[in-house]
Design an enzyme around this catalytic site. Structure first.
Site, PDB file in Angstrom:
ATOM      1  N   CYS A 117     -36.683  24.181 -34.492  1.00 51.73           N
ATOM      2  CA  CYS A 117     -35.606  24.776 -35.452  1.00 51.73           C
ATOM      3  C   CYS A 117     -34.628  23.387 -35.795  1.00 51.73           C
ATOM      4  CB  CYS A 117     -34.899  25.778 -34.356  1.00 51.73           C
ATOM      5  SG  CYS A 117     -35.833  27.231 -34.236  1.00 51.73           S
ATOM      6  N   HIS A 249     -27.473  26.247 -37.475  1.00 52.15           N
ATOM      7  CA  HIS A 249     -28.825  26.908 -37.589  1.00 52.15           C
ATOM      8  C   HIS A 249     -28.484  28.229 -37.061  1.00 52.15           C
ATOM      9  CE1 HIS A 249     -32.735  27.976 -36.417  1.00 52.15           C
ATOM     10  NE2 HIS A 249     -32.408  28.018 -34.917  1.00 52.15           N
ATOM     11  N   ASN A 279     -33.531  34.303 -37.734  1.00 50.10           N
ATOM     12  CA  ASN A 279     -33.749  32.659 -37.381  1.00 50.10           C
ATOM     13  C   ASN A 279     -35.199  32.464 -38.196  1.00 50.10           C
ATOM     14  OD1 ASN A 279     -34.426  30.434 -36.332  1.00 50.10           O
ATOM     15  ND2 ASN A 279     -34.394  31.036 -34.190  1.00 50.10           N
TER      16      ASN A 279
HETATM   17  O1  UT7 Z   1     -33.880  28.988 -32.510  1.00 51.91           O
HETATM   18  C1  UT7 Z   1     -34.014  28.415 -31.309  1.00 51.91           C
HETATM   19  C2  UT7 Z   1     -33.105  28.842 -30.556  1.00 51.91           C
HETATM   20  N1  UT7 Z   1     -33.173  30.216 -30.121  1.00 51.91           N
HETATM   21  C3  UT7 Z   1     -32.110  30.867 -29.938  1.00 51.91           C
HETATM   22  O2  UT7 Z   1     -31.135  30.460 -29.918  1.00 51.91           O
HETATM   23  C4  UT7 Z   1     -32.228  32.138 -29.044  1.00 51.91           C
HETATM   24  C5  UT7 Z   1     -31.358  32.196 -27.922  1.00 51.91           C
HETATM   25  N2  UT7 Z   1     -30.991  33.473 -27.254  1.00 51.91           N
HETATM   26  C6  UT7 Z   1     -30.854  34.656 -27.796  1.00 51.91           C
HETATM   27  O3  UT7 Z   1     -30.337  34.564 -28.911  1.00 51.91           O
HETATM   28  C7  UT7 Z   1     -30.544  35.960 -26.848  1.00 51.91           C
HETATM   29  O4  UT7 Z   1     -30.771  35.668 -25.383  1.00 51.91           O
HETATM   30  C8  UT7 Z   1     -31.456  37.009 -27.462  1.00 51.91           C
HETATM   31  C9  UT7 Z   1     -30.886  37.720 -28.492  1.00 51.91           C
HETATM   32  C10 UT7 Z   1     -33.006  36.648 -27.254  1.00 51.91           C
HETATM   33  C11 UT7 Z   1     -31.301  38.074 -26.215  1.00 51.91           C
HETATM   34  O5  UT7 Z   1     -30.035  38.635 -26.051  1.00 51.91           O
HETATM   35  P1  UT7 Z   1     -29.342  38.896 -24.604  1.00 51.91           P
HETATM   36  O6  UT7 Z   1     -28.223  39.305 -24.530  1.00 51.91           O
HETATM   37  O7  UT7 Z   1     -29.512  37.292 -23.766  1.00 51.91           O
HETATM   38  O8  UT7 Z   1     -30.539  39.621 -23.865  1.00 51.91           O
HETATM   39  P2  UT7 Z   1     -31.471  39.906 -22.816  1.00 51.91           P
HETATM   40  O9  UT7 Z   1     -32.580  38.997 -22.990  1.00 51.91           O
HETATM   41  O10 UT7 Z   1     -30.841  39.180 -21.675  1.00 51.91           O
HETATM   42  O11 UT7 Z   1     -31.925  41.114 -22.742  1.00 51.91           O
HETATM   43  C12 UT7 Z   1     -30.890  42.270 -22.434  1.00 51.91           C
HETATM   44  C13 UT7 Z   1     -31.731  43.710 -22.244  1.00 51.91           C
HETATM   45  C14 UT7 Z   1     -32.845  43.627 -21.368  1.00 51.91           C
HETATM   46  O12 UT7 Z   1     -33.052  44.801 -20.643  1.00 51.91           O
HETATM   47  P3  UT7 Z   1     -32.793  44.606 -19.408  1.00 51.91           P
HETATM   48  O13 UT7 Z   1     -33.520  44.245 -18.574  1.00 51.91           O
HETATM   49  O14 UT7 Z   1     -31.167  44.630 -19.285  1.00 51.91           O
HETATM   50  O15 UT7 Z   1     -32.929  46.306 -19.080  1.00 51.91           O
HETATM   51  C15 UT7 Z   1     -34.157  43.513 -22.528  1.00 51.91           C
HETATM   52  O16 UT7 Z   1     -35.245  44.182 -22.005  1.00 51.91           O
HETATM   53  O17 UT7 Z   1     -32.192  43.992 -23.829  1.00 51.91           O
HETATM   54  C16 UT7 Z   1     -33.656  44.167 -23.591  1.00 51.91           C
HETATM   55  N3  UT7 Z   1     -34.215  43.778 -24.979  1.00 51.91           N
HETATM   56  C17 UT7 Z   1     -34.374  44.612 -25.975  1.00 51.91           C
HETATM   57  N4  UT7 Z   1     -33.730  46.012 -26.011  1.00 51.91           N
HETATM   58  C18 UT7 Z   1     -34.004  46.659 -27.371  1.00 51.91           C
HETATM   59  C19 UT7 Z   1     -34.717  42.531 -25.320  1.00 51.91           C
HETATM   60  N5  UT7 Z   1     -35.297  42.775 -26.571  1.00 51.91           N
HETATM   61  C20 UT7 Z   1     -34.746  43.778 -26.998  1.00 51.91           C
HETATM   62  C21 UT7 Z   1     -35.027  44.584 -28.100  1.00 51.91           C
HETATM   63  N6  UT7 Z   1     -34.547  45.827 -28.249  1.00 51.91           N
HETATM   64  N7  UT7 Z   1     -35.571  44.034 -29.350  1.00 51.91           N
END
Ligand code: UT7
Length: 322
Positions: A117, A249, A279
Site C-alpha cells: 500500500c 492512503h 482500498n
Molecule cells: O492498506 C493496508 C492497511 N490496512 C488497513 O489499514 C486496515 C486496518 N484495519 C481496519 O481497517 C479495521 O481493523 C477493519 C475494518 C479491518 C475491521 O474493523 P474493526 O473495527 O477492527 O473490527 P474487528 O476486526 O475487531 O471485528 C469486529 C467484529 C468481529 O466480530 P466479533 O468477534 O466482535 O463477534 C468480526 O467477526 O466484526 C466482525 N466482522 C464482520 N462482520 C460483518 C469482520 N468482518 C466483517 C464483515 N461483516 N465483513
C-alpha cells in the site's frame, strides 16, 4: 526556499478503474456481511472489480495515458516508468515494461516497486530522487493493483475492504519552487504476520491469498502515519496549518480521520475516496490525487501531503508543492 533547486514537479495526473462497480449490498448477497457493517467500520460503499480482460498493466496503461494527456506530453517524452504494485501481471517481467510497450515508449528505464500500500510513495521517492540526480528527466509513476485476484472471498474480514484500480502522475525535473519538497520512507519487517500474502514463487509456488489482522494494523497505521507526516512536514520546514490538502492512503475512513485529528489537521482538507474505491493498495494515493485535481480542489501552487502505510510494514509521506 531556494528558487534554483531542481525538483520533480507533478505535471499531470490520471487514473483508471475497472468497468464493474460493486456495492456493499451486492457483496452482502455473496458474503456474510452487511452494508451497515462495512459503512460503519470502514466508510466503504463501492469498489471496482477487474474483469478477466482488465489487468494491473492494462489499468496502469490507461491511467498513464490520462496522466500524459493532462501533462500535454507524449510517451516519447518519458525516460522512466515505475509501477508500484503487489499484483503484477506476471511474476516477471515487471509490469512497468508491459506498460512501456503498450504506451509505445522508445527507450528509457522501466521497473516495478513492491511496497504494497506504500508502493506509490516508494516509487514516487525513487523517481524524484532519480530526477534530482539527473538520471531521468520525465517519469511516469504509477500505482496499479488488482487485489481482487488475491482476496480470499470466503474471508469476510478482508474481502470487503479492497478494490482494483490505477493512478498515475507525470513527474518532470524543473528548477523553481514547485515539486516534491520532502519525502520520508520507513519499513519495519517484524510485522510481516499482521498483513501478508500466504504464497509466492519461492515458497509455495502459488500466488497466495491476502491475510490480515485488521485491528493490529489499524493501531500501527494511525501511529506511523501521524509520525511520518509530522517528520516530512518538518523536513519541508512547514507546519500542519500550511497544508492545503492531504491525500491519504484510502484504507479506512476511521484511520484517515484519526490520523488527521492526531496532527491537528482540518478534516475538510483531507481527500476521501475510500467510499467510492475501497482500498486499492498502491493505486489509492494517485487515484485520490487525480480525483481531487480533476474536480478542481487541488490547484497549482497548493501544498499537498501524500501518505500511505501497508504490508511489511512500510510507510511514508511526501510534501509536494503542486
Ligand atoms: O492498506 C493496508 C492497511 N490496512 C488497513 O489499514 C486496515 C486496518 N484495519 C481496519 O481497517 C479495521 O481493523 C477493519 C475494518 C479491518 C475491521 O474493523 P474493526 O473495527 O477492527 O473490527 P474487528 O476486526 O475487531 O471485528 C469486529 C467484529 C468481529 O466480530 P466479533 O468477534 O466482535 O463477534 C468480526 O467477526 O466484526 C466482525 N466482522 C464482520 N462482520 C460483518 C469482520 N468482518 C466483517 C464483515 N461483516 N465483513
Amino acid at each position: 526556499m531556494t528558487e534554483t533547486a531542481l525538483r520533480a514537479v507533478i505535471k499531470g495526473t490520471g487514473s483508471a478503474l475497472p468497468r464493474t462497480r460493486v456495492s456493499n449490498a451486492e457483496l452482502a448477497a455473496r458474503v456474510d456481511t452487511s452494508d451497515e457493517w462495512i459503512t460503519e467500520r470502514t466508510g466503504i460503499k463501492f469498489r471496482h472489480i477487474a474483469e478477466p480482460d482488465e489487468t494491473t498493466a492494462t489499468l496502469a496503461t490507461a491511467a498513464a495515458r490520462n496522466a500524459l494527456d493532462a501533462a500535454g506530453m507524449s510517451p516519447d517524452d518519458i525516460d522512466l516508468i515505475i509501477v508500484a504494485t503487489a499484483t503484477p501481471d506476471q511474476t516477471f517481467p515487471a509490469s512497468a515494461t508491459i506498460v512501456q510497450h503498450a504506451l509505445g515508449c522508445n527507450g528509457g528505464v522501466a521497473f516495478d516497486v513492491a511496497a504494497v500500500c506504500s508502493g506509490f510513495l516508494y516509487a514516487f521517492s525513487v523517481a524524484e530522487s532519480m530526477i534530482r540526480a539527473g538520471s531521468a528527466k520525465n517519469a511516469l509513476v504509477i500505482g496499479s493493483e488488482t487485489f481482487s485476484r488475491i482476496l480470499d472471498w470466503e474471508d469476510r474480514a478482508t474481502c470487503v475492504l479492497f478494490g482494483d484500480g490505477a493512478g498515475a502522475v507525470v513527474l518532470c525535473g524543473e528548477v523553481g519552487t514547485r515539486g516534491a519538497l520532502a519525502t520520508k520512507l520507513h519499513a519495519d519487517g517484524k510485522h510481516n504476520e499482521l498483513l501478508y500474502v500466504d504464497g509466492g514463487p519461492s515458497t509455495t509456488g502459488t500466488v497466495g491469498k491476502l491475510r490480515m489482522r485488521g485491528r493490529e494494523v489499524f493501531r500501527h497505521a494511525v501511529t506511523n502515519l501521524a509520525s511520518v507526516m509530522h517528520e516530512t512536514l518538518e523536513a519541508a520546514d512547514l507546519a500542519p496549518q500550511d497544508v492545503d490538502w492531504v491525500v491519504p492512503h484510502q484504507a479506512n475512513a476511521r484511520i484517515i480521520e484519526a490520523t488527521a485529528k492526531k496532527l491537528g489537521l482540518d478534516p475538510n482538507k483531507v481527500v476521501l475516496t475510500v467510499d467510492q474505491h475501497a482500498n486499492t493498495s498502491a493505486a489509492s494515493v494517485p487515484l485520490a490525487l487525480d480525483v481531487a485535481v480533476r474536480d478542481g480542489r487541488i490547484r497549482p501552487g497548493d501544498i499537498v501531503v501524500l501518505e500511505a502505510m501497508g504490508g511489511g510494514f512500510t510507510w511514508g509521506a511526501s510534501v509536494v508543492r503542486m
